[in-house]
Design an enzyme around this catalytic site. Sequence first.
Site, PDB file in Angstrom:
ATOM      1  N   HIS A   1      44.519  40.805  43.052  1.00 26.66           N
ATOM      2  CA  HIS A   1      43.986  40.079  44.212  1.00 26.66           C
ATOM      3  C   HIS A   1      43.419  38.719  43.781  1.00 26.66           C
ATOM      4  O   HIS A   1      43.116  38.496  42.615  1.00 26.66           O
ATOM      5  CB  HIS A   1      42.898  40.911  44.891  1.00 26.66           C
TER       6      HIS A   1
ATOM      7  N   ASP B   1      42.536  44.217  38.549  1.00 21.75           N
ATOM      8  CA  ASP B   1      42.602  43.989  37.099  1.00 21.75           C
ATOM      9  C   ASP B   1      42.798  45.302  36.345  1.00 21.75           C
ATOM     10  O   ASP B   1      43.503  45.333  35.329  1.00 21.75           O
ATOM     11  CB  ASP B   1      41.346  43.253  36.595  1.00 21.75           C
TER      12      ASP B   1
END
Length: 521
Positions: free
Chosen positions: A108, A404
């Site tokens: 994102h 992540d």
Amino acid sequence: MLARNRFLLLVMVGGAVLAIISLSLQFLNLMPTTPVVEDRLFQGADGGVGVALGKSRKRVFPVPHTQEPDAMAGASDYCNPPNRSEQAREGHSPADYKLLSVQMMIRHGDRYPIYSIPKTRRPPIDCTLSNSRKPSHPLLNSFISHMGKGGHGHWESPLSSVPRLPNHSACEMGELTQTGVVQHLRNGQVLQQAYRRHNLLPPNWSPSQVWFETTGKSRTLQSGLALLYGFQPDFDWTRLTVRHQLSTLFCGSACDCPARNRYLEEEQRRQYRIRVSDTELERTYVEMARTLGLPTRQLRAANPIDSLLCHLCHGIPFPCVSTGNSGTSGCLTMAQFAVIRRQQLDDEVDRRKEGLYHKYAILAMYPYLNRTANKMERVARGNEAGRLPRPGGEEVFTLSSAHDVTVAPLLSALGLEDSRFPRFAARLVFELWKSPPASQGQLKKRGSKGEKSKAKDGELFLRVLYNGEDVTFHTTFCRFYDHHAGQPLCPLKNFLSFVRRDIFRAVNATSYQEACHGSPL
Ligand SMILES: *[C@@H]1O[C@H](CO)[C@@H](O)[C@H](O)[C@H]1NC(C)=O
Ligand SMILES: *[C@@H]1O[C@H](CO)[C@@H](O)[C@H](O)[C@H]1NC(C)=O
Ligand SMILES: *[C@@H]1O[C@H](CO)[C@@H](O)[C@H](O)[C@H]1NC(C)=O
Ligand SMILES: *[C@@H]1O[C@H](CO)[C@@H](O)[C@H](O)[C@H]1NC(C)=O
């Protein structure tokens, strides 16, 4: 001693917790003082900066005051401000090669912190979208109005109730910012330009040709939609199904893997050891806590690096507090930030040396890689000469919008451990290519094999790109492939035999079942 005992206790309790909620929280933190979160800046205790994972392998620890420019540079790469021109090697191939499919995983875009530092003012950031605020994008307004028509799309539960746009004048924790939206509009536009001449998707693509999946967080959903909009502006909502991945590992129904959790716990113990042995880091936390008038434990739990990075990315000065009644104030400093970041670099070097994270990553990302490989084979088969295409067409474009803690293990599993830590709006792309059909002359030269009708088909190749850079020949499965001798690209079969078999060598097994449960099926 006390801390260690408490840690072991937490590991044991944590193990039980893992078993219960590992579907939705793949990256539990078992450190004594840090709360559990789903998305963190680095795999471990404190959050982290997007740093060059590999460049520092032989680094000598510099003295603190020389690290500040370094820390700034690392932070800028991590922030990924959407005002730079960037390279995009997507869509590059030898002439006449045909692009069959693109599968990509993104992180994102820029988001508000997940943690806040007690006693300090939250960074003042506006999460509504406005063309008059920087950074903006020519597509921003039409994107906003297009999202308003999202009711025409198909939404897997629970995604239909997730907001399709960030819209709080004071950002909520973890909310995507306008910067994050713009980063992915740009990603989409870059890909639109890269793939335009390859006619990857027909203008009126059918629902089966696009696969879009996301975790249930608004920042991943919104990031994916922004990328899709940049790639296919004004796409037809009625053709789109937005699919939900419960796990941040995108492991679907194959998430059960006890050995993966064990590697993760061992990795976290390693990380804990290296952290507590770092006296400079410990001193820095004590100093920061004193500045803010907090117990050190509480400051550590607040994961200050997450919030400090947000300050850096948005050009907001580090937080200050007024101390005492004299009106003097104390501020967190760049030097402190640099120490935390230096420790993270050391940690990453140590992590690679120990190899536990790599083993975790292989088991974590196998289901996703297996699915990726299966899709490529399906598309390739659908493309064989003489075969009727599936009604509606094959899945040619797949977008997985992730975190992540998804992209980092994917990089590790592919052997791309020297890559940079996934920055905001990072993108990892798999391209499937087919070479032109062999001419009659070439077939004769190849002898009897060429007589079969199947051999008229071109051969299949894979490219892997990370943030626009071609990293194919850095992957485990193509690193030793001599691409100067023959074909200029990496054969798909290298990837397939990696995923089907060779990948498990690192965990001394021959299958996912055996690696996860300790016995061959
Ligand atoms: C991009 O934006 C950042 C922060 O907003 C700024 O520091 C930098 O100078 C800008 N770069 C360019 C090329 O405009
Ligand atoms: C954002 O929220 C405000 C106030 O709730 C609302 O009036 C506005 O329509 C919303 N905008 C979008 C694009 O959702
Ligand atoms: C891997 O893909 C095969 C199909 O090729 C499928 O049968 C198998 O269940 C998949 N395994 C996992 C763990 O996803
Ligand atoms: C690998 O697995 C085999 C068979 O399960 C076992 O005999 C061997 O000791 C293992 N090797 C290592 C290094 O763990």
